[in-house]
Design an enzyme around this catalytic site. Sequence first.
Site, PDB file in Angstrom:
ATOM      1  N   HIS A 135       0.818  -1.230   0.000  1.00 15.50           N
ATOM      2  CA  HIS A 135       0.000   0.000   0.000  1.00 15.50           C
ATOM      3  C   HIS A 135       0.839   1.262   0.000  1.00 15.50           C
ATOM      4  O   HIS A 135       0.329   2.341  -0.293  1.00 15.50           O
ATOM      5  CB  HIS A 135      -0.946   0.022   1.203  1.00 15.50           C
ATOM      6  CG  HIS A 135      -2.268  -0.590   0.928  1.00 15.50           C
ATOM      7  ND1 HIS A 135      -3.249   0.029   0.198  1.00 15.50           N
ATOM      8  CD2 HIS A 135      -2.773  -1.799   1.279  1.00 15.50           C
ATOM      9  CE1 HIS A 135      -4.304  -0.748   0.121  1.00 15.50           C
ATOM     10  NE2 HIS A 135      -4.039  -1.870   0.766  1.00 15.50           N
ATOM     11  N   ARG A 136       2.106   1.177   0.304  1.00 19.41           N
ATOM     12  CA  ARG A 136       2.957   2.373   0.239  1.00 19.41           C
ATOM     13  C   ARG A 136       3.187   2.783  -1.216  1.00 19.41           C
ATOM     14  O   ARG A 136       3.514   3.925  -1.497  1.00 19.41           O
ATOM     15  CB  ARG A 136       4.298   2.112   0.918  1.00 19.41           C
ATOM     16  CG  ARG A 136       4.181   1.823   2.408  1.00 19.41           C
ATOM     17  CD  ARG A 136       5.492   1.439   3.015  1.00 19.41           C
ATOM     18  NE  ARG A 136       6.010   0.242   2.378  1.00 19.41           N
ATOM     19  CZ  ARG A 136       7.221  -0.262   2.574  1.00 19.41           C
ATOM     20  NH1 ARG A 136       8.063   0.332   3.404  1.00 19.41           N
ATOM     21  NH2 ARG A 136       7.608  -1.365   1.966  1.00 19.41           N
TER      22      ARG A 136
END
Length: 168
Positions: A135-136
């Site tokens: 998700h980064r």
Amino acid sequence: PALKKYPAFNSSLDESTGEIVYKDYYHLGIAVDTEAGLIVPVIRDVDKKGLLQLSIALHELTEKTRQRKVSLEELQGGTFTISNQGSIGGAHFTPIIYKPQAAILGLGKGASKPVVRQRKIEARAMLPVALSYDHRLIDGADAVRFIREVIETLENFPEEELKRQGKT
């Protein structure tokens, strides 16, 4: 097509600098079940190979891996990984991202299942598909778009492969 259309899935995060590194090459890691556990050899430049070349490369690399004859170089440099637990009877599962990659695609065992299409029940080949991603680097909405692209490509595979080979 999906990796080119959504480059974040073919990237990595340089954790020391916090920079996203987008790859302009496509080296596909393939999780192979061996007596020593899963080993992930890499098929390089998959975007430059046709279906027959990929099939041959996959077969040869899988056999070398199972025989423990795969080289260190063949185990490095993957930009995206596919794990197919369907080949050993697995269905849905959650694949674990192979760092430093940004994502991994998991495939389960395909089976004929009843589905409703145009208000009628019919048998269709169904393939469990799972996507894990960092998700980064990747937004959830883009993950949905990416997986839809993968599914659409699989559903239209014969036509897409002929187009790619310039035969239509």
